[in-house]
Design a protein around this motif. Structure first.
Motif, PDB file in Angstrom:
ATOM      1  N   ARG A 100       0.812  -1.218   0.000  1.00  0.00           N
ATOM      2  CA  ARG A 100       0.000   0.000   0.000  1.00  0.00           C
ATOM      3  C   ARG A 100       0.844   1.266   0.000  1.00  0.00           C
ATOM      4  O   ARG A 100       0.340   2.338  -0.308  1.00  0.00           O
ATOM      5  CB  ARG A 100      -0.923   0.025   1.210  1.00  0.00           C
ATOM      6  N   SER A 101       2.106   1.149   0.370  1.00  0.00           N
ATOM      7  CA  SER A 101       2.966   2.322   0.429  1.00  0.00           C
ATOM      8  C   SER A 101       3.268   2.806  -0.986  1.00  0.00           C
ATOM      9  O   SER A 101       3.568   2.026  -1.885  1.00  0.00           O
ATOM     10  CB  SER A 101       4.267   1.965   1.150  1.00  0.00           C
ATOM     11  N   GLU A 102       3.186   4.115  -1.152  1.00  0.00           N
ATOM     12  CA  GLU A 102       3.440   4.690  -2.467  1.00  0.00           C
ATOM     13  C   GLU A 102       4.924   4.944  -2.703  1.00  0.00           C
ATOM     14  O   GLU A 102       5.360   5.049  -3.836  1.00  0.00           O
ATOM     15  CB  GLU A 102       2.653   5.987  -2.612  1.00  0.00           C
ATOM     16  N   ASP A 103       5.704   5.049  -1.638  1.00  0.00           N
ATOM     17  CA  ASP A 103       7.136   5.292  -1.746  1.00  0.00           C
ATOM     18  C   ASP A 103       7.868   3.946  -1.854  1.00  0.00           C
ATOM     19  O   ASP A 103       7.741   3.107  -0.967  1.00  0.00           O
ATOM     20  CB  ASP A 103       7.618   6.067  -0.521  1.00  0.00           C
ATOM     21  N   PRO A 104       8.643   3.722  -2.925  1.00  0.00           N
ATOM     22  CA  PRO A 104       9.337   2.443  -3.075  1.00  0.00           C
ATOM     23  C   PRO A 104      10.358   2.181  -1.963  1.00  0.00           C
ATOM     24  O   PRO A 104      10.575   1.030  -1.579  1.00  0.00           O
ATOM     25  CB  PRO A 104      10.041   2.539  -4.424  1.00  0.00           C
ATOM     26  N   SER A 137       8.398   0.969   1.030  1.00  0.00           N
ATOM     27  CA  SER A 137       7.921  -0.374   0.730  1.00  0.00           C
ATOM     28  C   SER A 137       9.040  -1.399   0.876  1.00  0.00           C
ATOM     29  O   SER A 137       8.854  -2.463   1.471  1.00  0.00           O
ATOM     30  CB  SER A 137       7.357  -0.411  -0.686  1.00  0.00           C
TER      31      SER A 137
END
Length: 172
Positions: free
Chosen positions: A109-113, A116
């Protein structure tokens, strides 16, 4: 002893079959409730928990059946400790599966790689923590004096907190 052996066998088989039936009933009752959420994570958690019920049931049935058979006290204590170990391992494995799945779901769900990737890399640490806590509780449950181990874990936690102070501050 001969008269109690059939009752013990009946209790073992009956308890095991009862746990399988209980698992199916839980799946039938809770399945529709969980499916309404639209998320596949809670469906998977229900499937894993329901799949674990028979394993717990067979072990508990074995313990109850063992109580019906007259055996020496040392053997009985050894069998109970073995049953506690099996239950602890089953519970830790269940907790690990659910915890890692939730952690990976959070990472997805995290947008930042970078976030994540960091969350996914925490999986081995989460597994180790759950196994450690499970081992400590098992040892405490079978009568091992845990004061020294709790003190060591507390000191280790303080040390880890101090060591991670700067990286966590930079992360946030």
């Amino acid at each position: 002893m001969a008269a109690s052996l059939p009752f013990a066998l009946l209790a073992f088989v009956g308890g095991g079959l009862l746990s399988i039936i209980a698992a199916r009933i839980c799946a039938l009752v809770l399945g529709p409730i969980v499916r309404r959420t639209g998320s596949d994570t809670d469906d998977w958690i229900l499937k894993v928990v329901v799949g674990s019920i028979p394993s717990f049931g067979w072990v508990i049935s074995a313990v109850l059946a063992l109580r019906m058979v007259p055996i020496p006290a040392e053997t009985e204590q050894l069998a109970f400790n073995l049953a506690k170990l099996i239950l602890a391992v089953l519970l830790v494995r269940l907790s690990n599966r659910i915890g890692v799945r939730l952690l990976h779901r959070l990472a997805a769900r995290s947008e930042d790689p970078a976030v994540s990737s960091m969350l996914r890399s925490l999986s081995p640490m989460l597994r180790a923590v759950i196994w450690s806590v499970g081992a400590v509780f098992f040892l405490q449950n079978i009568g091992v004096e845990m004061a020294a181990i709790w003190a060591l874990l507390s000191a280790g936690g303080i040390g880890a907190g101090l060591a991670l102070k700067q990286p966590v501050a930079e992360f946030f």
